[in-house]
Design a protein around this motif. Structure first.
Motif, PDB file in Angstrom:
ATOM      1  N   HIS A  49       9.852 -10.630  82.083  1.00 33.93           N
ATOM      2  CA  HIS A  49      11.047 -11.465  82.261  1.00 33.93           C
ATOM      3  C   HIS A  49      10.677 -12.923  82.509  1.00 33.93           C
ATOM      4  O   HIS A  49      11.348 -13.830  82.003  1.00 33.93           O
ATOM      5  CB  HIS A  49      11.918 -10.924  83.402  1.00 33.93           C
ATOM      6  N   ALA A  50       9.598 -13.156  83.246  1.00 33.30           N
ATOM      7  CA  ALA A  50       9.149 -14.531  83.498  1.00 33.30           C
ATOM      8  C   ALA A  50       8.711 -15.184  82.187  1.00 33.30           C
ATOM      9  O   ALA A  50       9.044 -16.350  81.922  1.00 33.30           O
ATOM     10  CB  ALA A  50       8.015 -14.550  84.512  1.00 33.30           C
ATOM     11  N   ALA A  51       7.989 -14.443  81.361  1.00 36.46           N
ATOM     12  CA  ALA A  51       7.546 -14.981  80.077  1.00 36.46           C
ATOM     13  C   ALA A  51       8.734 -15.239  79.160  1.00 36.46           C
ATOM     14  O   ALA A  51       8.784 -16.269  78.464  1.00 36.46           O
ATOM     15  CB  ALA A  51       6.563 -14.016  79.413  1.00 36.46           C
ATOM     16  N   LYS A  52       9.673 -14.345  79.166  1.00 41.01           N
ATOM     17  CA  LYS A  52      10.867 -14.510  78.336  1.00 41.01           C
ATOM     18  C   LYS A  52      11.655 -15.746  78.767  1.00 41.01           C
ATOM     19  O   LYS A  52      12.103 -16.533  77.932  1.00 41.01           O
ATOM     20  CB  LYS A  52      11.743 -13.256  78.453  1.00 41.01           C
ATOM     21  N   GLU A  53      11.792 -15.941  80.081  1.00 44.44           N
ATOM     22  CA  GLU A  53      12.496 -17.117  80.600  1.00 44.44           C
ATOM     23  C   GLU A  53      11.745 -18.398  80.245  1.00 44.44           C
ATOM     24  O   GLU A  53      12.350 -19.405  79.857  1.00 44.44           O
ATOM     25  CB  GLU A  53      12.649 -17.007  82.117  1.00 44.44           C
ATOM     26  N   ASP A  54      10.415 -18.359  80.336  1.00 46.10           N
ATOM     27  CA  ASP A  54       9.601 -19.522  79.986  1.00 46.10           C
ATOM     28  C   ASP A  54       9.791 -19.900  78.521  1.00 46.10           C
ATOM     29  O   ASP A  54       9.897 -21.074  78.180  1.00 46.10           O
ATOM     30  CB  ASP A  54       8.131 -19.237  80.280  1.00 46.10           C
ATOM     31  N   ILE A  55       9.870 -18.894  77.666  1.00 48.59           N
ATOM     32  CA  ILE A  55      10.085 -19.155  76.237  1.00 48.59           C
ATOM     33  C   ILE A  55      11.445 -19.798  76.013  1.00 48.59           C
ATOM     34  O   ILE A  55      11.576 -20.731  75.229  1.00 48.59           O
ATOM     35  CB  ILE A  55       9.943 -17.851  75.418  1.00 48.59           C
TER      36      ILE A  55
END
Length: 77
Positions: A49-55
């Protein structure tokens, strides 16, 4: 990270101990391993989820850019 041989030896040693353990001990070991697995799954989900939000915030990086950065990192070693 352990080598394949180290993993196999460790698993053999664990199996010896497991075969000697009381049933109640086996239940405790199983519960502990399950809890560790659940915690790892939760950490993986948080990272996803953190990576998805960063993207969503910063966009993505092209594959060519990733390869260039990896080459720089390898050159440092």
């Amino acid at each position: 990270m352990k080598t394949e041989r180290e993993r196999e030896e460790l698993i053999r040693e664990i199996n010896v101990l497991l075969n000697q353990a009381y049933d109640s001990t086996l239940d405790e070991i199983y519960a502990l391993l399950k809890r560790i697995e659940d915690e790892e799954d939760e950490e993986d989900l948080k990272a996803y989820h953190a990576a998805k939000e960063d993207i969503q915030i910063n966009g993505t990086v092209s594959w060519e850019q990733v390869k260039q950065e990896l080459k720089k990192d390898v050159a440092k070693i």
